[in-house]
Design a protein around this motif. Structure first.
Motif, PDB file in Angstrom:
ATOM      1  N   PHE A   1       0.896  -1.160   0.000  1.00 11.13           N
ATOM      2  CA  PHE A   1       0.000   0.000   0.000  1.00 11.13           C
ATOM      3  C   PHE A   1       0.930   1.204   0.000  1.00 11.13           C
ATOM      4  N   LYS A   2       1.300   1.632  -1.181  1.00  5.23           N
ATOM      5  CA  LYS A   2       2.486   2.461  -1.398  1.00  5.23           C
ATOM      6  C   LYS A   2       2.166   3.948  -1.526  1.00  5.23           C
ATOM      7  N   LEU A   3       2.936   4.757  -0.788  1.00  4.77           N
ATOM      8  CA  LEU A   3       2.833   6.211  -0.931  1.00  4.77           C
ATOM      9  C   LEU A   3       3.474   6.608  -2.260  1.00  4.77           C
ATOM     10  N   THR A   4       2.679   7.163  -3.160  1.00  7.92           N
ATOM     11  CA  THR A   4       3.182   7.486  -4.502  1.00  7.92           C
ATOM     12  C   THR A   4       3.225   8.985  -4.784  1.00  7.92           C
ATOM     13  N   LYS A   5       2.573   9.777  -3.932  1.00  8.99           N
ATOM     14  CA  LYS A   5       2.581  11.217  -4.163  1.00  8.99           C
ATOM     15  C   LYS A   5       2.376  11.940  -2.841  1.00  8.99           C
ATOM     16  N   ILE A   6       3.099  13.047  -2.666  1.00 10.58           N
ATOM     17  CA  ILE A   6       2.955  13.839  -1.451  1.00 10.58           C
ATOM     18  C   ILE A   6       3.154  15.311  -1.795  1.00 10.58           C
TER      19      ILE A   6
ATOM     20  N   PHE B   1      -1.878   7.180  -1.920  1.00 10.06           N
ATOM     21  CA  PHE B   1      -1.394   5.814  -1.738  1.00 10.06           C
ATOM     22  C   PHE B   1      -1.964   4.949  -2.857  1.00 10.06           C
ATOM     23  N   THR B   2      -1.135   4.092  -3.407  1.00 11.82           N
ATOM     24  CA  THR B   2      -1.570   3.193  -4.476  1.00 11.82           C
ATOM     25  C   THR B   2      -1.564   1.756  -3.974  1.00 11.82           C
ATOM     26  N   ASN B   3      -2.633   1.047  -4.257  1.00 12.71           N
ATOM     27  CA  ASN B   3      -2.720  -0.360  -3.883  1.00 12.71           C
ATOM     28  C   ASN B   3      -1.960  -1.200  -4.913  1.00 12.71           C
ATOM     29  N   THR B   4      -0.730  -1.575  -4.576  1.00 13.69           N
ATOM     30  CA  THR B   4       0.053  -2.408  -5.494  1.00 13.69           C
ATOM     31  C   THR B   4      -0.091  -3.894  -5.157  1.00 13.69           C
ATOM     32  N   PHE B   5      -1.011  -4.195  -4.228  1.00 12.20           N
ATOM     33  CA  PHE B   5      -1.361  -5.591  -3.967  1.00 12.20           C
ATOM     34  C   PHE B   5      -2.034  -6.188  -5.202  1.00 12.20           C
TER      35      PHE B   5
ATOM     36  N   ALA C   1       1.580   3.319   5.903  1.00 11.66           N
ATOM     37  CA  ALA C   1       0.490   2.556   6.505  1.00 11.66           C
ATOM     38  C   ALA C   1       1.025   1.726   7.664  1.00 11.66           C
ATOM     39  N   THR C   2       0.282   1.703   8.756  1.00 14.75           N
ATOM     40  CA  THR C   2       0.637   0.826   9.874  1.00 14.75           C
ATOM     41  C   THR C   2      -0.329  -0.350   9.976  1.00 14.75           C
TER      42      THR C   2
END
Length: 285
Positions: free
Chosen positions: A137-142, A163-167, A249-250
């Motif tokens: 669950f990747k942070l892709t932009k901030i 956040f992008t779901n790369t799952f 994500a935690t």
């Protein structure tokens, strides 16, 4: 042949005499002091120093024995246990006993620390695997934008995260995001906050879909800089504001794998602990 026999007998007599030299009495404190004084009369300076060291080591042995077997030594002080250990022993026997204990204690410590390293290595592998899963669950932009919370509020900085779901599967259920904001100059943590919720059947984050976070920038981070009024939004370079923003994500939930929570200890913790234990083992050898 006769000469060899004579030399051998002489060696045995000398050894026996040495072994049967003065002994320490552990009957009581008075007997101990008296017998110790008699023993020291036969010793040179170095031997007396070695005796003192050995006696201190035996006290440590007594402490360890009582710690490991409290019921066996209930009501007995460390001194009493030490007295029982040394009672009737000669100088050489006391030295040997102390040396044997040190060796056994060292070997035990090495064994325990080695086992601890093995356990940490296993825990590290588990932590790495879980971290890789949750980081999918990747942070892709901030960035930081300007917005209002209510229509009649003045504009203020808002933190925007994507956040992008790369799952390879849907995310559904509980999730938790954590935001840490630091001073770029000092590394000091300025603001920190966790925000979460639940994705239900009406909102499923499918593979490669994005989740957008848009909330007011944490108060302490806003207070940390006075450049917001002249800022040109959106802001993607936080250096002029002395900010470093980290978000991750935690907790996430998948239908197949259930809830996945980020380990409290990261890889750097395990590496540091393993390094420390290896250094301790090296020092013991």
């Amino acid at each position: 042949m006769k000469n060899s026999y004579t030399v051998l007998m002489l060696f045995l007599i000398i050894t026996l005499f040495a072994a049967c030299g003065p002994t320490i009495s552990g009957k009581d404190e008075k007997a101990f002091k008296s017998s110790k004084a008699k023993m020291e009369e036969k010793l040179d300076k170095e031997e007396r120093e070695n005796l003192e060291k050995a006696l201190r080591i035996i006290v440590v042995k007594a402490m360890k024995e009582k710690w490991n077997s409290p019921e066996k030594y209930e009501g007995k002080s460390f001194d009493k246990i030490s007295m029982e250990i040394i009672d009737g022993k000669s100088y050489s026997a006391i030295i040997s006993y102390a040396e044997d204990f040190l060796k056994a204690d060292r070997d035990e410590k090495i064994t325990n620390k080695t086992a601890e390293i093995d356990s940490l290595e296993k825990d590290k592998l588990k932590a790495v695997k879980i971290t890789q899963q949750i980081d999918a669950f990747k942070l892709t932009k901030i960035s930081i934008s300007e917005d209002v919370f209510f229509s009649d509020d003045p504009k203020q900085p808002f933190l925007d995260l994507t956040f992008t779901n790369t799952f390879k599967e849907n995310l559904i259920g509980e999730y938790m995001l954590y935001i840490n904001i630091y001073s770029k100059k000092t590394g000091e943590l300025i603001a920190s906050e966790g925000q979460g919720g639940t994705w239900n059947d009406d909102y499923v984050l499918k593979p490669n879909e994005n989740f957008d976070y848009h909330q007011p920038l944490l108060h302490n981070a806003v207070q940390h800089s006075n450049l917001w009024k002249t800022a040109k939004y959106p802001i993607t370079d936080f250096s002029p504001y002395d900010l470093v923003i980290k978000a991750y994500a935690t907790k996430i939930t998948t239908k197949k794998g259930g809830t996945i929570e980020r380990p409290k200890a990261d890889v750097t913790y395990f590496d540091a602990e393993i390094k420390k234990l290896n250094e301790e083992i090296k020092a013991l050898k």
